[in-house]
Scaffold this motif. Structure first.
Motif, PDB file in Angstrom:
ATOM      1  N   LEU A 218       0.828  -1.203   0.000  1.00  0.00           N
ATOM      2  CA  LEU A 218       0.000   0.000   0.000  1.00  0.00           C
ATOM      3  C   LEU A 218       0.869   1.262   0.000  1.00  0.00           C
ATOM      4  CD1 LEU A 218      -2.763   1.385   0.157  1.00  0.00           C
ATOM      5  CD2 LEU A 218      -2.703   1.057   2.636  1.00  0.00           C
ATOM      6  N   GLU A 219       1.926   1.261   0.836  1.00  0.00           N
ATOM      7  CA  GLU A 219       2.839   2.414   0.874  1.00  0.00           C
ATOM      8  C   GLU A 219       3.516   2.610  -0.477  1.00  0.00           C
ATOM      9  OE1 GLU A 219       5.586   1.852   4.109  1.00  0.00           O
ATOM     10  OE2 GLU A 219       4.186   2.676   5.561  1.00  0.00           O
ATOM     11  N   SER A 220       3.877   1.522  -1.095  1.00  0.00           N
ATOM     12  CA  SER A 220       4.534   1.579  -2.407  1.00  0.00           C
ATOM     13  C   SER A 220       3.575   2.153  -3.457  1.00  0.00           C
ATOM     14  CB  SER A 220       5.012   0.181  -2.781  1.00  0.00           C
ATOM     15  OG  SER A 220       5.113   0.018  -4.158  1.00  0.00           O
ATOM     16  N   ASP A 221       2.300   1.666  -3.450  1.00  0.00           N
ATOM     17  CA  ASP A 221       1.304   2.156  -4.415  1.00  0.00           C
ATOM     18  C   ASP A 221       1.031   3.638  -4.213  1.00  0.00           C
ATOM     19  OD1 ASP A 221       1.121  -0.368  -5.496  1.00  0.00           O
ATOM     20  OD2 ASP A 221      -0.795  -0.873  -4.516  1.00  0.00           O
ATOM     21  N   LEU A 222       0.941   4.057  -2.947  1.00  0.00           N
ATOM     22  CA  LEU A 222       0.695   5.461  -2.654  1.00  0.00           C
ATOM     23  C   LEU A 222       1.876   6.333  -3.096  1.00  0.00           C
ATOM     24  CD1 LEU A 222      -0.999   5.260   0.865  1.00  0.00           C
ATOM     25  CD2 LEU A 222      -2.076   5.909  -1.281  1.00  0.00           C
ATOM     26  N   GLY A 223       3.096   5.828  -2.909  1.00  0.00           N
ATOM     27  CA  GLY A 223       4.311   6.561  -3.340  1.00  0.00           C
ATOM     28  C   GLY A 223       4.343   6.714  -4.853  1.00  0.00           C
ATOM     29  N   GLU A 224       4.050   5.641  -5.600  1.00  0.00           N
ATOM     30  CA  GLU A 224       4.035   5.703  -7.065  1.00  0.00           C
ATOM     31  C   GLU A 224       2.957   6.660  -7.556  1.00  0.00           C
ATOM     32  OE1 GLU A 224       3.646   1.816  -8.815  1.00  0.00           O
ATOM     33  OE2 GLU A 224       5.356   1.040  -7.686  1.00  0.00           O
ATOM     34  N   ALA A 225       1.777   6.632  -6.918  1.00  0.00           N
ATOM     35  CA  ALA A 225       0.683   7.509  -7.324  1.00  0.00           C
ATOM     36  C   ALA A 225       1.072   8.963  -7.120  1.00  0.00           C
ATOM     37  CB  ALA A 225      -0.578   7.181  -6.538  1.00  0.00           C
ATOM     38  N   GLN A 226       1.744   9.262  -6.000  1.00  0.00           N
ATOM     39  CA  GLN A 226       2.170  10.623  -5.727  1.00  0.00           C
ATOM     40  C   GLN A 226       3.205  11.075  -6.749  1.00  0.00           C
ATOM     41  OE1 GLN A 226       3.929  11.224  -1.879  1.00  0.00           O
ATOM     42  NE2 GLN A 226       3.435  13.394  -1.887  1.00  0.00           N
ATOM     43  N   ALA A 227       4.109  10.175  -7.117  1.00  0.00           N
ATOM     44  CA  ALA A 227       5.139  10.506  -8.128  1.00  0.00           C
ATOM     45  C   ALA A 227       4.503  10.765  -9.486  1.00  0.00           C
ATOM     46  CB  ALA A 227       6.162   9.378  -8.232  1.00  0.00           C
ATOM     47  N   ASP A 228       3.406  10.078  -9.800  1.00  0.00           N
ATOM     48  CA  ASP A 228       2.708  10.252 -11.078  1.00  0.00           C
ATOM     49  C   ASP A 228       1.713  11.417 -11.033  1.00  0.00           C
ATOM     50  OD1 ASP A 228       4.088   8.098 -12.078  1.00  0.00           O
ATOM     51  OD2 ASP A 228       2.428   6.664 -11.776  1.00  0.00           O
ATOM     52  N   GLY A 229       1.584  12.062  -9.885  1.00  0.00           N
ATOM     53  CA  GLY A 229       0.672  13.193  -9.760  1.00  0.00           C
ATOM     54  C   GLY A 229      -0.779  12.790  -9.506  1.00  0.00           C
ATOM     55  N   VAL A 230      -1.001  11.541  -9.098  1.00  0.00           N
ATOM     56  CA  VAL A 230      -2.349  11.056  -8.801  1.00  0.00           C
ATOM     57  C   VAL A 230      -2.563  11.177  -7.290  1.00  0.00           C
ATOM     58  CG1 VAL A 230      -3.906   9.063  -8.874  1.00  0.00           C
ATOM     59  CG2 VAL A 230      -2.269   9.443 -10.727  1.00  0.00           C
ATOM     60  N   SER A 231      -3.713  11.725  -6.912  1.00  0.00           N
ATOM     61  CA  SER A 231      -3.985  11.888  -5.478  1.00  0.00           C
ATOM     62  C   SER A 231      -4.293  10.527  -4.839  1.00  0.00           C
ATOM     63  CB  SER A 231      -5.152  12.848  -5.250  1.00  0.00           C
ATOM     64  OG  SER A 231      -6.363  12.231  -5.646  1.00  0.00           O
ATOM     65  N   ALA A 232      -4.089  10.480  -3.524  1.00  0.00           N
ATOM     66  CA  ALA A 232      -4.365   9.246  -2.769  1.00  0.00           C
ATOM     67  C   ALA A 232      -5.850   8.912  -2.841  1.00  0.00           C
ATOM     68  CB  ALA A 232      -3.917   9.402  -1.326  1.00  0.00           C
ATOM     69  N   ALA A 233      -6.698   9.921  -2.817  1.00  0.00           N
ATOM     70  CA  ALA A 233      -8.151   9.690  -2.867  1.00  0.00           C
ATOM     71  C   ALA A 233      -8.530   9.042  -4.197  1.00  0.00           C
ATOM     72  CB  ALA A 233      -8.898  10.997  -2.681  1.00  0.00           C
ATOM     73  N   GLU A 234      -7.910   9.475  -5.306  1.00  0.00           N
ATOM     74  CA  GLU A 234      -8.208   8.868  -6.615  1.00  0.00           C
ATOM     75  C   GLU A 234      -7.751   7.412  -6.651  1.00  0.00           C
ATOM     76  OE1 GLU A 234      -7.470  11.183 -10.305  1.00  0.00           O
ATOM     77  OE2 GLU A 234      -6.740  12.699  -8.885  1.00  0.00           O
ATOM     78  N   LEU A 235      -6.594   7.151  -6.085  1.00  0.00           N
ATOM     79  CA  LEU A 235      -6.044   5.786  -6.100  1.00  0.00           C
ATOM     80  C   LEU A 235      -6.849   4.852  -5.203  1.00  0.00           C
ATOM     81  CD1 LEU A 235      -3.736   3.790  -6.864  1.00  0.00           C
ATOM     82  CD2 LEU A 235      -2.614   4.527  -4.756  1.00  0.00           C
ATOM     83  N   LEU A 236      -7.162   5.314  -4.006  1.00  0.00           N
ATOM     84  CA  LEU A 236      -7.822   4.444  -3.025  1.00  0.00           C
ATOM     85  C   LEU A 236      -9.329   4.350  -3.274  1.00  0.00           C
ATOM     86  CD1 LEU A 236      -5.959   5.676   0.159  1.00  0.00           C
ATOM     87  CD2 LEU A 236      -5.487   3.616  -1.188  1.00  0.00           C
TER      88      LEU A 236
END
Length: 187
Positions: free
Chosen positions: A30-48
């Protein structure tokens, strides 16, 4: 924020009984997915897609088959309406039974007054057949059936009834005043 979300998920997985090793593996992923999403400019709310960490953790654990599906909420049966209906029916039956008991007894009060109910007034009775009986016996039978009998003198008590009026089997109202049976005796 990301660390707080992951930490709450980790606590929920423990609460749900997910083994510690799998819970740590899922938290790292989960931490890894959240880190990648942040690097790609995707918010945590969009990912989760979920802002409640406990709900997110429970859904993810179920999707992986680590916890069983929660049982659908049981629909509570409402018993009280049936209890009310049953009590109502019992009360109606009791009142009906009491009414029938007092109606069948033929008395409206304990003071010997005649019943005044319409139902009782409408009762009909057949005139008993006393032809061929001795006078006193015929008188007792007619009185027991609720009729007034012309007095049979003691000296004619053993005389036989040859006719009666009204005729045997005639239907008359039971409480009609002066339901009289007239007997003709022959000695």
């Amino acid at each position: 924020m990301r660390t707080a979300f992951v930490e709450e998920c980790r606590q929920e997985w423990k609460r749900l009984g997910v083994p510690d090793g799998l819970a740590e593996e899922m938290a790292t992923e989960l931490e890894s997915d959240l880190g990648e999403a942040q690097a790609d400019g995707v918010s945590a709310a969009e990912l989760l897609g979920e802002s409640d960490p406990r709900r997110f953790a429970a859904t993810w654990a179920r999707e992986r088959g680590l916890v069983s599906e929660p049982a659908p909420p049981r629909r509570r049966r409402r018993v009280w309406p049936w209890v009310v209906v049953a009590v109502f029916v019992l009360v109606v039956l009791l009142l009906t039974w009491l009414a029938l008991q007092s109606w069948g007894s033929g008395s409206a009060s304990t003071h010997g007054a005649r019943p005044t109910s319409v139902v009782t007034r409408a009762r009909r009775v057949a005139v008993p057949n006393v032809v061929g009986l001795e006078g006193c016996q015929a008188e007792r039978i007619a009185l027991a059936a609720g009729f007034i009998v012309q007095h049979v003198p003691r000296k004619r008590c053993h005389d036989q009834v040859v006719t009666q009026r009204p005729a045997p089997g005639t239907i008359v109202q039971r409480l009609k005043p002066r339901n009289t049976v007239k007997l003709r005796l022959r000695g």
